[in-house]
Design an enzyme around this catalytic site. Sequence first.
Site, PDB file in Angstrom:
ATOM      1  N   ASP A 263      -6.581 -30.698  31.012  1.00 35.72           N
ATOM      2  CA  ASP A 263      -5.785 -30.129  32.078  1.00 35.72           C
ATOM      3  C   ASP A 263      -4.634 -31.109  32.335  1.00 35.72           C
ATOM      4  OD1 ASP A 263      -6.688 -28.243  35.061  1.00 35.72           O
ATOM      5  OD2 ASP A 263      -4.752 -28.625  34.113  1.00 35.72           O
TER       6      ASP A 263
HETATM    7  C1  GLC Z   1      -2.790 -27.039  36.409  1.00 32.34           C
HETATM    8  C2  GLC Z   1      -4.089 -26.261  36.488  1.00 32.34           C
HETATM    9  C3  GLC Z   1      -4.423 -25.501  35.252  1.00 32.34           C
HETATM   10  C4  GLC Z   1      -3.153 -25.027  34.580  1.00 32.34           C
HETATM   11  C5  GLC Z   1      -2.388 -26.252  34.097  1.00 32.34           C
HETATM   12  C6  GLC Z   1      -1.045 -25.871  33.475  1.00 32.34           C
HETATM   13  O1  GLC Z   1      -2.960 -28.295  36.989  1.00 32.34           O
HETATM   14  O2  GLC Z   1      -5.248 -26.997  36.875  1.00 32.34           O
HETATM   15  O3  GLC Z   1      -5.277 -24.410  35.638  1.00 32.34           O
HETATM   16  O4  GLC Z   1      -3.466 -24.187  33.492  1.00 32.34           O
HETATM   17  O5  GLC Z   1      -2.192 -27.193  35.128  1.00 32.34           O
HETATM   18  O6  GLC Z   1      -0.232 -25.282  34.426  1.00 32.34           O
END
Ligand code: GLC
Length: 747
Positions: A292
């Site tokens: 993430d």
């Molecule tokens: C964010 C979220 C995740 C998302 C990623 C890209 O922090 O936790 O769900 O897909 O970053 O935007």
Amino acid sequence: MKKVIFIFITTLIVSCTTMETGRYSGLTLEEKLIEKRVDSVLNLMTLTEKIGQMNQYSTWGEPTGPGAEESLRMEDLKAGKIGSFINLTGAENTRIVQEIAMNETRLGIPLIFGLDVIHGYRTIFPVPLGEAASWDLERIEKSARIAAIEAAASGIHWTFAPMVDICRDPRWGRIMEGAGEDPFLGSLVAEARVKGFQGENLEDPNTIAACAKHYAAYGAAEGGRDYNTVDISERTLHEIYLKPFKKAAEAGVRTFMNSFNEIGGIPATGHPELVPEILKKDWGFRGFVVSDWNSIGEMIPHGYARDMAHAAELAITSGTDMDMQAGCYTRELDTLVMNGIIDEKLIDEAVRRILRIKFQLGLFDDPFKYCDPDREKEMILHPDHIEHARDIARRSIVLLKNDNGLLPISKDKKTIAVIGPLADDQDAILGEWRAKGLSEDAITLKRGIIQAIGENGTILYAKGCEIDDDSDEGFAGAVNAARLADVVIVALGESALMSGEALSRGNIGLPGNQEELLKAIHRTGKPVILVLMNGRPLTIQWASENIPSIIEAWLPGIRAGNAIADVIFGDYNPSGKLPVSFPYVMGQIPVYYNHKNTGRPMQPEQRYTSKYLDIPNEPLYPFGYGLSYTTFEYSELKLSSEIMGMEDELSVSVIVKNTGDRAGEEVVQMYVRDMVGSVTRPVLELKGFSKILLEPGQEKEVEFKLTAADLAFYGADMQFKPEPGTFKVFVGTNSVDLSEAEFALKE
Ligand code: GLC
């Protein structure tokens, strides 16, 4: 372009060689061909280029996390140090960047573009928790299919969805993004969304790779506070939180995303079991895992990594194949390899997985297949997409209360007051994670009601108050409007940014002064219909005790107003069922239906039993609950046998009759209870459901099949298997109003 041809020829030659080595055994011919092409590209790559494939940055688009890179990082891209971008959208924009990758890097390996396409791309559907309330797997899949069509037409190859986190704590803002509290429903919704996004063939230009996230147990954050500590048993991890992920893997999801949280002291991104052992080894997952946003780097504040080099080492050895936005891999992996701290084979395995998905998407054969502006114009906001948005939104609506049948209201001439901060708010109804959704596209409740009754009535609108402030300045105008009306519709709830990421709430009542506004309207004595628009369960005890009709509409998306009006005027008979329990008060949290019995189950008259002095144990509205404008009668619950062997299949049937005067859909639910186990077992577990349409007076026999495999669980030895013994089976309209029967499972 010449490089792509070179690679293609190379891969074609190589792919004609024998393919019966160990790594390819058990693969289909098509999979073997892709493996050969992957290996041929991998063999051409330098270590820097390999690590580049593992590096993903956000750019050009709206950042979706802290500290996003603003520059396009042109020099990194040209040096082959970037394999993926996120938040870059549009057929033209992605073509520009893809051309740089294809023509100005040494090998011309195509980029993969990712975006959070969570509940629609430009045509925005209800937030996922709302969609789950439809229990309509076919239409949930269709929403994902449409989202993929629009996203793929706009240059996107990969969505960071479905979010499949189970959540039992409505304080957690991201409960909005999932399918609620139950692993069975959550698993089937996950499967439907994966199939919708990825379609039948990932090479089709209107399909996108999906991503099961956030792996794992992110929804179990203590206090419902986002990113907070998760400390659950291994059994709960497997029984509750991993099930939708396993189903997504079985459905062929091409990517996973790990979660920010720790589990029992170990951050998911650096967990030695989650990805290497469970996902890649036990489940046989052949896609790739993306971290993430900066979750690799965040192992440092977790106190699990000393520095970025250590974080990179922990992440790569724990199976995280791609680094989203942390920059740890691009900065540290080469040194770690040079110093012999990690084996380059780990890099090769990660790159192989990434290239595999790029090949499966067809990006090597045509890196620009998603960059067609004409297709983008044709697909975005297509009328069929918008019609589906209205359809799935009304099917997601849950009728919580309808005393004295106030609903549906007729369209004959009347004065309707439409009051509340959500009545004409085009933004809130799209929710968070709206990708390229625009609030100007959205139809509000006020507009939906005007469109529904046309000239045949008078609409009096008053906002009454803001969503989240303490002013009561607007109350007088709202009360006046109510006094002049025949019926009052009050629209209350949350803004788009009161649920979603980093949007947990410590108090999940109606925000601001909304409940006071509702009480002021109630004091007029007029018939009131409360329409809730929210991204999580709310504590609405006063409303449930005083307001005769209550509709839970969630955050219904681009055609919110039409969908709610369809229900209010009876053009659609509501059929939604809660995918999550609504707590009586905050103090009940966590409250969920598949709880344990304890050694002192609640007995009201017995002091020394598990209960509260001041509130009930039961939620205000239970899992699986939802009313209809008609009524259904359940009868003749039958089992094909009272004894079931391990190889048998038990039939469970019930007669459901529409005893009302209008057609309606009913979600018939089947639960089981394992009365005794080598570990304690929940008092109820959803094991089947069927959404059926019944005309007035019509009855249908609904049949479910149960096998011993359906009764398997992680026993005292953590082996997943059924145990012989006595079971109860329950069938009914929600997780409380059930008829039951008993059977025995024999060795
Ligand atoms: C964010 C979220 C995740 C998302 C990623 C890209 O922090 O936790 O769900 O897909 O970053 O935007």
